[in-house]
Design a protein around this motif. Structure first.
Motif, PDB file in Angstrom:
ATOM      1  N   LYS A   1       0.993  -0.731   0.130  1.00 35.83           N
ATOM      2  CA  LYS A   1       0.068   0.030  -0.004  1.00 35.83           C
ATOM      3  C   LYS A   1       1.090   1.280   0.096  1.00 35.83           C
ATOM      4  O   LYS A   1       2.141   1.270   0.188  1.00 35.83           O
ATOM      5  CB  LYS A   1      -0.987   0.056   1.234  1.00 35.83           C
ATOM      6  CG  LYS A   1      -0.178  -0.001   2.405  1.00 35.83           C
ATOM      7  CD  LYS A   1      -1.245   0.210   3.479  1.00 35.83           C
ATOM      8  CE  LYS A   1      -0.321   0.194   5.327  1.00 35.83           C
ATOM      9  NZ  LYS A   1      -1.873  -0.203   5.738  1.00 35.83           N
ATOM     10  N   LYS A   2      -0.148   2.112  -0.404  1.00 41.16           N
ATOM     11  CA  LYS A   2       1.060   3.719  -0.131  1.00 41.16           C
ATOM     12  C   LYS A   2       1.382   3.759   0.824  1.00 41.16           C
ATOM     13  O   LYS A   2       0.306   4.190   1.819  1.00 41.16           O
ATOM     14  CB  LYS A   2       0.301   4.682  -1.180  1.00 41.16           C
ATOM     15  CG  LYS A   2       0.940   5.963  -1.768  1.00 41.16           C
ATOM     16  CD  LYS A   2       0.006   7.024  -2.081  1.00 41.16           C
ATOM     17  CE  LYS A   2      -0.245   6.701  -3.552  1.00 41.16           C
ATOM     18  NZ  LYS A   2      -0.935   8.064  -3.945  1.00 41.16           N
ATOM     19  N   THR A   3       2.208   4.218   0.963  1.00 42.43           N
ATOM     20  CA  THR A   3       2.516   5.111   2.412  1.00 42.43           C
ATOM     21  C   THR A   3       3.707   5.730   2.871  1.00 42.43           C
ATOM     22  O   THR A   3       4.686   6.118   2.403  1.00 42.43           O
ATOM     23  CB  THR A   3       3.157   3.732   3.758  1.00 42.43           C
ATOM     24  OG1 THR A   3       3.230   3.801   4.744  1.00 42.43           O
ATOM     25  CG2 THR A   3       4.128   2.929   2.766  1.00 42.43           C
TER      26      THR A   3
ATOM     27  N   LEU B   1      15.650   7.401  11.144  1.00 39.65           N
ATOM     28  CA  LEU B   1      14.737   8.496   9.605  1.00 39.65           C
ATOM     29  C   LEU B   1      14.602  10.389   9.871  1.00 39.65           C
ATOM     30  O   LEU B   1      14.025  10.213  11.054  1.00 39.65           O
ATOM     31  CB  LEU B   1      13.287   8.177   9.453  1.00 39.65           C
ATOM     32  CG  LEU B   1      13.194   7.150   9.032  1.00 39.65           C
ATOM     33  CD1 LEU B   1      11.874   6.096   8.509  1.00 39.65           C
ATOM     34  CD2 LEU B   1      14.129   6.868   7.294  1.00 39.65           C
ATOM     35  N   GLU B   2      15.293  10.802   9.141  1.00 42.64           N
ATOM     36  CA  GLU B   2      14.683  12.790   9.809  1.00 42.64           C
ATOM     37  C   GLU B   2      13.283  12.571   9.323  1.00 42.64           C
ATOM     38  O   GLU B   2      12.509  13.707   9.802  1.00 42.64           O
ATOM     39  CB  GLU B   2      15.735  12.738   8.889  1.00 42.64           C
ATOM     40  CG  GLU B   2      16.982  13.039  10.170  1.00 42.64           C
ATOM     41  CD  GLU B   2      17.972  14.151   9.378  1.00 42.64           C
ATOM     42  OE1 GLU B   2      17.652  14.285   8.354  1.00 42.64           O
ATOM     43  OE2 GLU B   2      19.430  13.656   9.570  1.00 42.64           O
ATOM     44  N   SER B   3      13.313  12.231   7.647  1.00 47.27           N
ATOM     45  CA  SER B   3      11.795  12.714   7.034  1.00 47.27           C
ATOM     46  C   SER B   3      11.695  11.544   6.035  1.00 47.27           C
ATOM     47  O   SER B   3      12.879  10.915   5.902  1.00 47.27           O
ATOM     48  CB  SER B   3      11.910  13.708   6.386  1.00 47.27           C
ATOM     49  OG  SER B   3      13.297  13.990   6.170  1.00 47.27           O
ATOM     50  N   SER B   4      10.275  11.340   5.729  1.00 41.59           N
ATOM     51  CA  SER B   4      10.408  10.135   4.403  1.00 41.59           C
ATOM     52  C   SER B   4       9.118  11.130   3.909  1.00 41.59           C
ATOM     53  O   SER B   4       7.272  11.487   4.753  1.00 41.59           O
ATOM     54  CB  SER B   4       9.520   8.697   5.402  1.00 41.59           C
ATOM     55  OG  SER B   4       8.475   9.474   6.437  1.00 41.59           O
ATOM     56  N   LYS B   5       9.026  10.807   2.757  1.00 40.72           N
ATOM     57  CA  LYS B   5       7.053  11.331   2.369  1.00 40.72           C
ATOM     58  C   LYS B   5       7.143  10.304   0.768  1.00 40.72           C
ATOM     59  O   LYS B   5       8.263   9.392   0.074  1.00 40.72           O
ATOM     60  CB  LYS B   5       7.429  13.008   1.205  1.00 40.72           C
ATOM     61  CG  LYS B   5       6.989  13.565   0.438  1.00 40.72           C
ATOM     62  CD  LYS B   5       7.766  14.660  -0.243  1.00 40.72           C
ATOM     63  CE  LYS B   5       7.037  15.470  -1.058  1.00 40.72           C
ATOM     64  NZ  LYS B   5       7.556  16.779  -1.609  1.00 40.72           N
ATOM     65  N   ILE B   6       5.917  10.218   0.263  1.00 42.08           N
ATOM     66  CA  ILE B   6       5.207   9.532  -0.628  1.00 42.08           C
ATOM     67  C   ILE B   6       6.335  10.252  -1.913  1.00 42.08           C
ATOM     68  O   ILE B   6       5.930  10.635  -1.940  1.00 42.08           O
ATOM     69  CB  ILE B   6       3.869   9.166  -0.270  1.00 42.08           C
ATOM     70  CG1 ILE B   6       3.492   8.805   0.985  1.00 42.08           C
ATOM     71  CG2 ILE B   6       3.492   8.543  -1.681  1.00 42.08           C
ATOM     72  CD1 ILE B   6       1.862   9.206   0.865  1.00 42.08           C
TER      73      ILE B   6
ATOM     74  N   LYS C   1       5.051   2.491  -4.259  1.00 41.56           N
ATOM     75  CA  LYS C   1       5.449   1.495  -4.031  1.00 41.56           C
ATOM     76  C   LYS C   1       7.058   2.556  -3.718  1.00 41.56           C
ATOM     77  O   LYS C   1       7.957   1.807  -3.465  1.00 41.56           O
ATOM     78  CB  LYS C   1       5.941   0.506  -5.076  1.00 41.56           C
ATOM     79  CG  LYS C   1       4.681  -0.372  -5.421  1.00 41.56           C
ATOM     80  CD  LYS C   1       4.766  -1.280  -6.454  1.00 41.56           C
ATOM     81  CE  LYS C   1       3.159  -2.090  -6.668  1.00 41.56           C
ATOM     82  NZ  LYS C   1       3.963  -3.449  -7.442  1.00 41.56           N
ATOM     83  N   GLU C   2       6.968   3.480  -3.692  1.00 42.89           N
ATOM     84  CA  GLU C   2       8.660   4.194  -3.403  1.00 42.89           C
ATOM     85  C   GLU C   2       7.925   5.305  -2.494  1.00 42.89           C
ATOM     86  O   GLU C   2       6.853   5.610  -2.825  1.00 42.89           O
ATOM     87  CB  GLU C   2       9.147   4.410  -4.234  1.00 42.89           C
ATOM     88  CG  GLU C   2       9.846   3.855  -5.349  1.00 42.89           C
ATOM     89  CD  GLU C   2       9.816   3.974  -7.055  1.00 42.89           C
ATOM     90  OE1 GLU C   2      11.031   3.895  -7.400  1.00 42.89           O
ATOM     91  OE2 GLU C   2       9.811   4.989  -7.075  1.00 42.89           O
TER      92      GLU C   2
END
Length: 103
Positions: free
Chosen positions: A28-30, A52-57, A61-62
């Motif tokens: 799933k998209k996350t 993790l400092e940050s994350s972005k969709i 799948k990535e």
């Protein structure tokens, strides 16, 4: 002892500040919001935690991820093609219910 689940690999760098693209198979998209760390397989059965400092969709799948201590494209390059693992509790939070998994 924690069980770890392989979720994908670091496919490429992105930008000049050490961001990486994580290709995942979570089903799933996350954005991985709330995830504190991932484990990168440096050698077979040897997992090093990275915070993790940050994350972005990016897409289904990535995900773009920024790891603590990685601040330049050059320092991120050594992580490309490394497998990424999550602890069992984190895997259960972020994976779709129908995702097949293996220890």
């Amino acid at each position: 002892m924690n069980n770890y689940f392989k979720i994908g690999r670091l496919a490429a760098t992105f930008g000049l500040e050490g961001q990486l693209i994580l290709e995942h198979s979570l089903g799933k998209k996350t954005s991985l919001k709330g995830l504190k760390n991932i484990f990168i397989e440096e050698k077979i059965d040897s997992f090093l935690p990275y915070f993790l400092e940050s994350s972005k969709i990016k897409n289904d799948k990535e995900v773009y991820v920024k790891l603590e201590g990685i601040s330049a494209k050059e320092s991120a390059k050594h992580l490309i093609q490394k497998y990424v693992w999550l602890s069992e509790s984190d895997f259960k939070k972020f994976a779709a219910n129908a995702v097949p998994f293996a220890l």
